[in-house]
Motif scaffolding. Structure first.
Motif, PDB file in Angstrom:
ATOM      1  N   UNK A  17      12.228   4.626  31.180  1.00  0.00           N
ATOM      2  CA  UNK A  17      10.662   5.376  32.092  1.00  0.00           C
ATOM      3  C   UNK A  17      10.613   4.435  33.120  1.00  0.00           C
ATOM      4  N   UNK A  18      10.968   3.320  33.123  1.00  0.00           N
ATOM      5  CA  UNK A  18      10.902   2.478  34.326  1.00  0.00           C
ATOM      6  C   UNK A  18      11.672   1.013  34.080  1.00  0.00           C
ATOM      7  N   UNK A  19      11.747  -0.183  35.000  1.00  0.00           N
ATOM      8  CA  UNK A  19      12.586  -1.307  34.899  1.00  0.00           C
ATOM      9  C   UNK A  19      11.682  -1.959  33.764  1.00  0.00           C
ATOM     10  N   UNK A  20      10.538  -1.891  33.653  1.00  0.00           N
ATOM     11  CA  UNK A  20       9.723  -2.578  32.709  1.00  0.00           C
ATOM     12  C   UNK A  20       9.928  -2.181  31.302  1.00  0.00           C
ATOM     13  N   UNK A  21      10.221  -0.814  31.290  1.00  0.00           N
ATOM     14  CA  UNK A  21      10.586  -0.394  29.806  1.00  0.00           C
ATOM     15  C   UNK A  21      12.039  -0.249  29.299  1.00  0.00           C
ATOM     16  N   UNK A  22      12.802  -0.907  29.965  1.00  0.00           N
ATOM     17  CA  UNK A  22      14.121  -0.882  29.495  1.00  0.00           C
ATOM     18  C   UNK A  22      14.478  -1.429  28.512  1.00  0.00           C
ATOM     19  N   UNK A  23      14.764  -1.149  27.403  1.00  0.00           N
ATOM     20  CA  UNK A  23      15.052  -1.502  26.062  1.00  0.00           C
ATOM     21  C   UNK A  23      16.171  -2.735  26.143  1.00  0.00           C
ATOM     22  N   UNK A  24      17.217  -2.531  27.012  1.00  0.00           N
ATOM     23  CA  UNK A  24      18.285  -3.447  27.130  1.00  0.00           C
ATOM     24  C   UNK A  24      18.034  -4.626  27.913  1.00  0.00           C
ATOM     25  N   UNK A  25      16.901  -4.578  28.588  1.00  0.00           N
ATOM     26  CA  UNK A  25      16.732  -5.726  29.384  1.00  0.00           C
ATOM     27  C   UNK A  25      15.477  -6.712  28.779  1.00  0.00           C
ATOM     28  N   UNK A  26      15.617  -7.948  28.855  1.00  0.00           N
ATOM     29  CA  UNK A  26      14.760  -9.062  28.293  1.00  0.00           C
ATOM     30  C   UNK A  26      13.601  -9.354  29.422  1.00  0.00           C
ATOM     31  N   UNK A  27      12.518  -9.998  29.178  1.00  0.00           N
ATOM     32  CA  UNK A  27      11.220 -10.105  29.847  1.00  0.00           C
ATOM     33  C   UNK A  27      11.755 -10.624  31.402  1.00  0.00           C
ATOM     34  N   UNK A  28      12.720 -11.561  31.165  1.00  0.00           N
ATOM     35  CA  UNK A  28      13.075 -12.322  32.644  1.00  0.00           C
ATOM     36  C   UNK A  28      13.878 -11.259  33.625  1.00  0.00           C
ATOM     37  N   UNK A  29      14.662 -10.372  32.911  1.00  0.00           N
ATOM     38  CA  UNK A  29      15.143  -9.349  33.850  1.00  0.00           C
ATOM     39  C   UNK A  29      14.199  -8.457  34.246  1.00  0.00           C
ATOM     40  N   UNK A  30      13.279  -8.039  33.427  1.00  0.00           N
ATOM     41  CA  UNK A  30      12.142  -7.052  33.758  1.00  0.00           C
ATOM     42  C   UNK A  30      11.695  -7.688  34.995  1.00  0.00           C
ATOM     43  N   UNK A  31      10.970  -8.899  35.097  1.00  0.00           N
ATOM     44  CA  UNK A  31      10.203  -9.429  36.008  1.00  0.00           C
ATOM     45  C   UNK A  31      11.295  -9.516  37.488  1.00  0.00           C
TER      46      UNK A  31
END
Length: 528
Positions: free
Chosen positions: A260-274
């Motif tokens: 739904x957004x870059x911050x809700x991508x299940x395949x991304x860790x917290x660093x990637x989301x930032x």
């Protein structure tokens, strides 16, 4: 602020990287970050981005390319698949119009044109609701839910054998497809930089032409399927059934894989989301804000840019909607090609359409003059239209007429340019939701009216329709010039204000997540 600040070490030579968020100078990295930390940043109003905002991050060129490759692999194919499925469902009535469908369902007079018009009326009616749903709810789920409904409608169309249920089906289809373009533009803005959006928009828009290409091949193949009088499916039913199955597969895939957004991508860790959030800081448009702001709604109502985008979109779709809907009939009955050949000739039409999308994106990025490129493509369409008006059909001229018709496919690429202008030049979540709804209502309204310009009494060449198109091309050019002039003046005014305040590059884009409109944000730069 994010609890995981991430700093990538940049080179110490003095440069300004257009893809990075910050200038990197000759200072040591740690000193540069300290300078940025001391810059005042106002409150973050973007509810989706807030936990991941860290304005001290420096994303260098290599890291930016790595992030973009990741987005291209995981997000762009899903946008393309969704657009392809939607185009297959919506455009399926064009190839079957010369496969006996009109006769089998008892269509007469303007019934065929009306089947397109009611779809777009449904889209116009659904757009205001769809835009607010996108603002308030997860955008990928809104898209997947809409796809689920129109997949069911696509299966129902296979077995609709009279005009009234067909018209009802198409109207409801339009109602649920209203969410489609606003969803894709919203997702594109969340993931991609403004400088990347022209090419990305061209990529997923090109799948309209690719769907037409596949429909042509399917139409050619299924046309040779002989109907079994004992009750088997007819050739056009096989085509519609195949399109519905493609839509079903696309729906499941989008629901399971599109975040739904870059911050809700299940395949991304917290660093990637930032990093994903900070990567699009320079867009000055944020990620998502659910709160309605009345002052932004009032600004939208007063902003002439919104009305200019409405007029440009309406004017363009008044042409391309009808040309696409009646393409098979024009090639078959106006130019004189037989049914099977007419289906195959839609393939070069599709190829030219795809080339036009990518040429538009390339020229936009190369020249940074979107409106001038739009005008150039419009002139190509005018040339093709004049040839078809002036040259009578015959065995010796039909190839030339077909080439002229290919020239008429370039105007469709202006749709991607308008989408890019919309995505780049409107900011503020409430303002965007209204501007997107307004622009896509124009898109729906133009497509609703456009088939009605092809009066049955003007068939098969529709010369009067083409005269109307020539007037619309001229109007479009004047609108493009006027809109460009307005945006140039806005940029000059903002630049003068920045110089008066004496602000340097260190202060750039610090308002990106405050949910400011393009007019309110002093850092905002309009694309021309």
């Amino acid at each position: 602020m994010s609890s995981l600040p991430v700093v990538n070490h940049a080179p110490t030579t003095e440069r300004k990287d257009s893809t990075a968020n910050w200038i990197v100078d000759s200072k040591p990295q740690d000193d540069h970050v300290e300078d940025i930390k001391n810059v005042a940043v106002d409150n973050i109003n973007d509810s989706e981005a807030a936990p991941y905002v860290d304005h001290t991050i420096i994303i260098d060129e290599a890291e930016n390319k790595r992030l973009k490759r990741m987005i291209d692999r995981r997000i762009l194919p899903l946008l393309c698949l969704a657009y392809f499925a939607q185009a297959m469902d919506k455009g399926a009535t064009s190839p079957i119009s010369i496969m006996g469908w009109l006769e089998d369902v008892g269509a007469k007079d303007q019934d065929y044109a009306l089947s397109s018009t009611v779809l777009w009326i449904g889209l116009v009616a659904g757009n205001p609701v769809a835009s607010q749903l996108i603002r308030r709810f997860p955008v990928a789920k809104v898209l997947a839910a809409s796809m689920l409904v129109w997949t069911g409608l696509a299966f129902a169309l296979v077995f609709s054998l009279s005009v009234p249920p067909i018209l009802a089906n198409r109207a409801i289809l339009g109602l649920f497809e209203a969410s489609f373009n606003p969803c894709l533009v919203t997702i594109m803005v969340q993931w991609y930089l403004s400088s990347e959006q022209a090419l990305i928009s061209a990529v997923w828009h090109s799948f309209t032409s690719l769907s037409t290409c596949l429909q042509s091949v399917m139409g050619y193949g299924f046309y040779h399927v002989r109907h079994n009088a004992a009750g088997g499916l007819k050739s056009w039913q096989y085509l519609l059934l195949t399109a519905a199955c493609i839509s079903a597969v696309a729906t499941i895939t989008v629901f399971l894989l599109l975040p739904d957004s870059p911050t809700r991508a299940r395949w991304a860790n917290e660093e990637l989301k930032t990093k994903f959030v900070e990567r699009v800081r320079s867009n000055n448009q944020g990620i998502k804000q659910k709160v309605w702001k009345s002052e932004q709604a009032w600004e939208t109502a007063k902003d002439p840019q919104v009305y200019a985008l409405f007029a440009l979109t309406f004017c363009q779709t008044l042409v391309i909607g009808g040309v696409g809907k009646f393409a098979s009939l024009l090639i078959n009955r106006a130019f004189g090609f037989d049914v099977a050949t007419s289906q195959l000739l839609k393939i070069p039409v599709s190829v030219v359409g795809v080339c036009a999308y990518f040429l538009m994106a390339y020229l936009q990025q190369k020249t940074e003059q979107t409106f001038f490129v739009m005008i150039g493509f419009t002139l190509l369409n005018m040339v093709g239209t004049i040839v078809i008006v002036c040259v009578p059909p015959g065995n010796k001229t039909r190839v030339g007429l077909m080439i002229a018709f290919l020239c008429m496919q370039f105007f469709g690429a202006c749709n991607t340019a308008t989408s890019v202008v919309l995505s780049r030049n409107i900011a503020g979540q409430t303002k965007k939701s209204i501007a997107y709804a307004t622009t896509f209502m124009a898109w729906g309204a133009g497509n609703a009216v456009s088939p009605q310009l092809f009066w049955n009494t003007w068939a098969p060449r529709y010369i009067n329709t083409l005269y109307i198109h020539l007037g619309l091309y001229a109007t479009y050019i004047l609108l493009a010039l006027a809109t460009r002039t307005m945006l140039i003046r806005r940029n000059a005014k903002k630049q003068a204000a920045r110089e008066l305040r004496g602000e340097d590059e260190l202060h750039a884009n610090l308002h990106a997540f405050e949910d400011l409109t393009d007019i309110q944000n002093p850092d905002y730069k309009y694309s021309i």
